[in-house]
Scaffold this motif. Structure first.
Motif, PDB file in Angstrom:
ATOM      1  N   THR A   1     -16.123   5.972  -5.693  1.00  8.69           N
ATOM      2  CA  THR A   1     -16.038   5.994  -4.228  1.00  8.69           C
ATOM      3  C   THR A   1     -16.600   7.302  -3.687  1.00  8.69           C
TER       4      THR A   1
ATOM      5  N   ARG B   1     -14.160   1.940  -9.917  1.00  5.11           N
ATOM      6  CA  ARG B   1     -15.096   1.906  -8.773  1.00  5.11           C
ATOM      7  C   ARG B   1     -15.306   3.352  -8.311  1.00  5.11           C
TER       8      ARG B   1
ATOM      9  N   HIS C   1      -6.299   5.892  -7.150  1.00  3.70           N
ATOM     10  CA  HIS C   1      -7.390   6.740  -6.623  1.00  3.70           C
ATOM     11  C   HIS C   1      -7.329   8.067  -7.394  1.00  3.70           C
ATOM     12  N   THR C   2      -8.424   8.433  -8.007  1.00  4.38           N
ATOM     13  CA  THR C   2      -8.433   9.656  -8.840  1.00  4.38           C
ATOM     14  C   THR C   2      -9.841  10.244  -8.908  1.00  4.38           C
TER      15      THR C   2
ATOM     16  N   ARG D   1       0.849  -1.195   0.000  1.00  7.86           N
ATOM     17  CA  ARG D   1       0.000   0.000   0.000  1.00  7.86           C
ATOM     18  C   ARG D   1       0.887   1.248   0.000  1.00  7.86           C
TER      19      ARG D   1
ATOM     20  N   VAL E   1      -4.173  -0.005  -8.543  1.00  9.71           N
ATOM     21  CA  VAL E   1      -5.462   0.667  -8.314  1.00  9.71           C
ATOM     22  C   VAL E   1      -5.149   2.135  -8.022  1.00  9.71           C
TER      23      VAL E   1
ATOM     24  N   ASP F   1     -11.776   4.731  -7.962  1.00  6.62           N
ATOM     25  CA  ASP F   1     -10.603   3.848  -8.015  1.00  6.62           C
ATOM     26  C   ASP F   1     -10.583   3.226  -9.396  1.00  6.62           C
TER      27      ASP F   1
ATOM     28  N   ARG G   1      -1.367   6.879  -2.156  1.00  3.50           N
ATOM     29  CA  ARG G   1      -2.603   7.004  -2.924  1.00  3.50           C
ATOM     30  C   ARG G   1      -2.827   5.794  -3.804  1.00  3.50           C
ATOM     31  N   THR G   2      -1.882   4.908  -3.787  1.00  4.31           N
ATOM     32  CA  THR G   2      -1.978   3.804  -4.727  1.00  4.31           C
ATOM     33  C   THR G   2      -1.761   2.479  -3.989  1.00  4.31           C
TER      34      THR G   2
END
Lengths: 247, 182
Positions: A241, A239, A200-201, A130, A198, A226, A133-134
């Protein structure tokens, strides 16, 4: 008295070292044969006496006696008397030892069963890294049918899956949909062992529509999302969010 | 009061080492001499007298008081051992070995003694037994009869016969010296 009868007396007299009486002495003077026998018996007696006296000086060495006494003591040595053991009787110790043995066998069987169950027939390697942000997911091929790992949280790449559900095989598409991801239609399939990121944006509805994702007309602004992106940079699933889900 | 051989034996079997020592002191010298005279070898005599007591204290001793005295039993063992050793071959060691330091007169006597020993060794065992026990060990006819398990009359007649054989041998041995002196 005949010579034969006198011979026995001569022998006994010579053995005792005694002298013949007058009558016998007279016979010995008259009879040469008996006279010779008498002399021979006396000579023999004296020789035997020499042997006897010399043999009396001989004997076994003292070491022989000592060795015999040592052997006797060793043979008849009594084992040391053992004191009675205080505390529990012997049968209680025996029962305790038997119970401990049974317990050890049972524990061994239980642990052995668990260890067999936990050891996979093929190794499974899953690693999740992890970042800020990714989240990077890497999954190698798994051959262990008994694995307890929840595949739904991973995006795994494998060869030969159909393209009908985007870039994922059917089972993984189901897993993604359960996780809120929407597969991107007509995306190229993942290569075997390909890593998926994945990201996040924030996406505009138009962008989603361009991916072939159905867009709710109520969505007007940017939507936090995502996006599962392959190593080739192409999106494989999306996805929505946060609150954007309500747009 | 002195204990009998059998009493000492019973005590010995119970592990009484003093009893065993008493038995040894009482019987070993005569057994040694018996074996010495029967074999003509001090080495054999040592071996036999030792083995008799080894067998006596061993677990397989078969002495039975109802069948005879302990002394007879011991002599029986010794006799059998000597017989077994003699069966193996001639005994090389002469019995007069310790007397070789003697002067001339004694050497002549030793020659006669050695000849007597040789004759003894060559005699039949039944004659050798009685000569050794009656004349060398000075046992009574009754004792010897008990030890060898024969009647007193038999012992006496065997002794007389044995002595006649030995006398004849001595006479032949002395004959050359008589010729020489003439």
């Amino acid at each position: 008295m005949s010579c034969g009868e006198l011979t026995n007396d001569l022998v006994e007299l010579a053995r005792r070292g005694a002298e013949p009486d007058a009558a016998l002495r007279a016979h010995l003077l008259r009879c040469a044969r008996c006279g010779e026998r008498w002399e021979a018996e006396r000579d023999l007696t004296s020789q035997l006496r020499i042997i006897r006296e010399r043999a009396a000086a001989l004997g076994s060495p003292q070491s022989q006696r000592q060795a015999l006494m040592r052997d006797f003591a060793r043979i008849h040595r009594r084992p040391p008397v053992r004191m009675a053991q205080p505390g529990f009787p012997k049968w209680i110790w025996a029962m305790g030892a038997a119970a401990a043995l049974l317990l050890a066998i049972f524990a061994g069987q239980v642990l052995g069963k668990h260890s067999i169950r936990r050891v996979p027939t093929r190794a499974v390697h899953n690693r999740g890294i992890r970042t800020d942000r990714t989240v990077l997911y890497e999954a190698s091929a798994s051959y262990d049918d008994q694995s307890d790992i929840d595949d739904s949280v991973f995006l795994s790449g494998s060869s030969g899956f159909p393209n009908g559900s985007g870039g994922f095989p059917d089972n993984e598409a189901v897993a993604l949909s359960n996780d809120g991801f929407i597969t991107v239609p007509y995306s190229p399939p993942l290569a075997p062992g390909e890593m998926v990121r994945v990201v996040h944006t924030d996406l505009y509805p138009e962008s989603l529509a361009s991916m072939g994702v159905e867009v709710d007309p109520a969505w007007t602004g940017e939507l936090p999302a995502d996006v599962a992106v392959g190593e080739d940079g192409l999106p494989r699933a999306v996805r929505i969010t946060g609150n954007g889900q309500n747009y | 009061m002195q204990k009998s051989d059998e009493e000492l034996y019973r005590l010995m079997r119970k592990g009484n080492q003093d009893a065993f020592a008493q038995l040894y002191e009482r019987r070993e010298p005569a057994l040694y001499r018996f074996a010495l005279h029967m074999s003509g070898s001090p080495a054999v005599a040592e071996e036999v007298s030792n083995e008799v007591f080894v067998q006596l204290m061993g677990p397989t001793t078969r002495f039975d008081e109802t069948r005879g005295t302990l002394e007879s039993f011991l002599y029986g063992i010794a006799r059998n051992l000597v017989r077994a050793i003699r069966r193996l071959g001639p005994v090389a060691e002469p019995v007069d070995r310790p007397f070789r330091h003697d002067i001339l007169g004694e050497l002549i006597t030793n020659e006669t003694t050695a000849a007597l020993h040789r004759t003894l060794r060559e005699m039949p065992e039944r004659y050798r037994d009685v000569i050794v026990l009656c004349d060398l060990e000075e046992r009574s006819y009754e004792d010897v009869a008990r030890l060898i398990g024969r009647p007193v009359g038999t012992v006496r007649s065997r002794l007389h016969r044995a002595r006649a054989l030995l006398s004849a041998k001595l006479k032949r041995l002395n004959a050359p010296s008589e010729v020489f002196s003439k």
